[in-house]
Write an enzyme that holds these catalytic residues in place. Structure first.
Site, mmCIF file in Angstrom:
data_model
loop_
_atom_site.group_PDB
_atom_site.id
_atom_site.type_symbol
_atom_site.label_atom_id
_atom_site.label_comp_id
_atom_site.label_asym_id
_atom_site.label_seq_id
_atom_site.Cartn_x
_atom_site.Cartn_y
_atom_site.Cartn_z
ATOM 1 N N CYS A 281 7.238 -18.652 -8.163
ATOM 2 C CA CYS A 281 8.117 -18.914 -9.306
ATOM 3 C C CYS A 281 9.358 -19.686 -8.870
ATOM 4 C CB CYS A 281 8.554 -17.597 -9.957
ATOM 5 S SG CYS A 281 7.463 -17.041 -11.289
ATOM 6 N N CYS B 142 4.975 -1.306 13.293
ATOM 7 C CA CYS B 142 3.893 -0.453 13.801
ATOM 8 C C CYS B 142 3.058 -1.193 14.847
ATOM 9 C CB CYS B 142 2.982 -0.010 12.656
ATOM 10 S SG CYS B 142 3.404 1.597 11.963
ATOM 11 N N CYS C 83 14.796 -15.762 -13.646
ATOM 12 C CA CYS C 83 13.515 -15.087 -13.918
ATOM 13 C C CYS C 83 13.412 -14.809 -15.415
ATOM 14 C CB CYS C 83 13.421 -13.763 -13.156
ATOM 15 S SG CYS C 83 13.681 -13.884 -11.380
ATOM 16 N N CYS D 143 -4.301 1.558 13.324
ATOM 17 C CA CYS D 143 -3.610 2.259 12.232
ATOM 18 C C CYS D 143 -4.208 3.653 12.081
ATOM 19 C CB CYS D 143 -3.787 1.510 10.913
ATOM 20 S SG CYS D 143 -3.361 -0.237 10.945
ATOM 21 N N CYS E 140 -3.235 6.941 14.209
ATOM 22 C CA CYS E 140 -2.070 7.732 13.792
ATOM 23 C C CYS E 140 -2.174 8.200 12.347
ATOM 24 C CB CYS E 140 -0.788 6.917 13.952
ATOM 25 S SG CYS E 140 -0.301 6.664 15.675
#
Lengths: 285, 156
Positions: free
Chosen positions: A138, A246, A101, A201, A204
């Site tokens: 990359c 979830c 990198c 979602c 909750c």
């Protein structure tokens, strides 16, 4: 001595408050890392989500005192071990092109600010990318290396190390232009009740944050701490991995990590957290 | 011949309890309430208490406080406490709420326990994988009646 006494009092008070009111987030506590960097954990909602949330709250505020303390000191934060691995990977040459990198990007501090803007449209402008997409782009196109698994240990170590560079910066994703339709798709997903339990979602994390499902203390499901060290998993966990868990728990067929659906959802949920500090990286139960 | 007749009679007898059950599609809600037992018989309150605390079955305590079960840890507070539920609701109303609360409370977050769909992206339990075909209801008719039998004991 005086300071110790005060700390003890504060701790005792926190226990009392936690015992008395289950509809907290914790009040009067600040997230200060290493006694030095104060992070924003409460903020007024952006215009795009003002009808959904009265106040935007970091998940840190919903955790118990011991877990909160763990995130406040990098020596106690178990995520930092993975971050160290990520920093090492940053400098490690891999793939057919003989690059790391660092070969192109220099020091990892050049990534400062990136985490706060993700997910965002790619350079070609034809796809919404999460950090994992940029990293694998990359790796495969510039380094000649294999793509990493979305939630594999190398990937979460790298996303953790890159996220740390944006610690303290406010989350601020673009939801206009070509990102607008992704955002709309993510919003639709957020309010769709899936699975045999028919839970969205929002059921909750919008309507019941502060309340408990069994031992789970529901937060707003904000992304500012991600990738987070999840004590339950004893490792760094990606955003999409948590989404998957979830959705599975609604007794539904989940989406794949990295899928367009989860990237759209990531953008929408990120927009709900606008203004929260990137925690780089959080600790959760 | 005689043997065959006896076998036939035995089969009919064995099938009887099942035939008395009201299939999901034939449940009649009147203002959210279900007048008749789904099994044609009273439920078992002790069995109901087990269904209500079992994570894979009713798991009512995930969202509701039941003070009469002090040994059950981590009772949730998403929904209202069930203490005194029988003072507030009739048996028929409680049956309707357990079977499919959305008939009583429009848009309720409470899962529908005696329903077979349609669901969005229905999964195979908690595996995260999809499920083809018709899912059985989360609770059987008998389990619903057992839960109702427990709930009617919750008086203050």
């Amino acid at each position: 001595m005086l300071r110790q006494g005060r700390t003890f009092l504060a701790a005792a008070l926190a226990v009392c408050v936690a015992g008395a009111a289950s509809a907290d987030p914790v009040e009067g506590e600040e997230l200060v890392i290493n006694g030095d960097i104060t992070l924003v954990t409460r903020v007024a909602p952006a215009a795009s989500v003002a009808d959904a949330l009265p106040e935007v709250l970091s998940g840190w505020l919903f955790r118990d005192e011991a877990t909160r303390a763990m995130e406040m000191d990098d020596f106690d934060n178990p995520a930092m071990l993975a971050v160290d691995v990520g920093l090492e990977l940053w400098d490690t040459v891999d793939g057919s092109e003989g690059k790391s990198c660092a070969s192109c990007h220099g020091d990892i501090s050049s990534m400062k600010g990136l985490r706060a803007k993700l997910p965002k449209m790619n350079a070609a402008g034809d796809d919404l990318w999460s950090m994992e997409n940029f990293i694998n782009d990359c790796r495969t196109n510039r380094m000649g290396a294999d793509a990493w698994k979305w939630s594999g240990s190398e990937m979460t170590a790298m996303t953790g190390a890159i996220s740390l560079q944006s610690r303290g910066m406010p989350m601020s994703v673009a939801i206009d232009g070509p990102a607008a339709e992704w955002w709309a798709k993510g919003k639709e997903m957020y309010y769709t009740r899936t699975g045999q339990l028919e839970l969205s979602c929002a059921n909750c994390h919008e309507d019941n944050y502060g309340n408990h499902i069994r031992a789970d203390h529901l937060s707003q499901g904000q992304l500012s701490g991600f990738p987070v060290y999840r004590l339950k998993n004893a490792k760094l966990v990606s955003i999409h991995n948590r989404f998957k868990g979830c959705v599975r728990d609604t007794r539904a067929e989940t989406y794949a990590e990295g899928s367009p659906e989860f990237r759209a959802l990531e953008l929408y949920v990120a927009s709900r957290g606008e203004g929260l500090s990137i925690e780089g990286v959080g600790v959760r139960p | 011949m005689k043997q065959q007749m006896m076998l036939g009679a035995a089969l009919v007898l064995a099938a009887l309890p099942a035939m008395a059950e009201t299939p999901v599609a034939e449940v009649k809600y009147v203002d959210g309430a279900i007048a008749e037992s789904l099994t044609g018989a009273p439920g078992d309150a002790a069995a109901g208490a087990k269904v209500m605390t079992n994570r894979g079955q009713g798991n009512c305590v995930a969202c509701h406080v039941i003070s009469a079960m002090p040994d059950v840890p981590f009772q949730g507070n998403i929904g209202p406490t069930l203490d005194g539920a029988a003072d507030r609701w009739t048996e028929a109303e409680l049956r309707g709420i357990v079977a499919d609360a959305k008939h009583t409370f429009e848009g309720s977050m409470m899962p529908s326990f005696y329903k077979t769909g349609p669901y969005i992206r229905q999964g195979d339990g908690y595996t995260g994988k999809g499920f083809e075909g018709t899912l059985p209801p989360i609770l059987t008719a008998e389990q619903v009646e057992d839960v109702v039998a427990y709930l009617v004991t919750l008086k203050e």
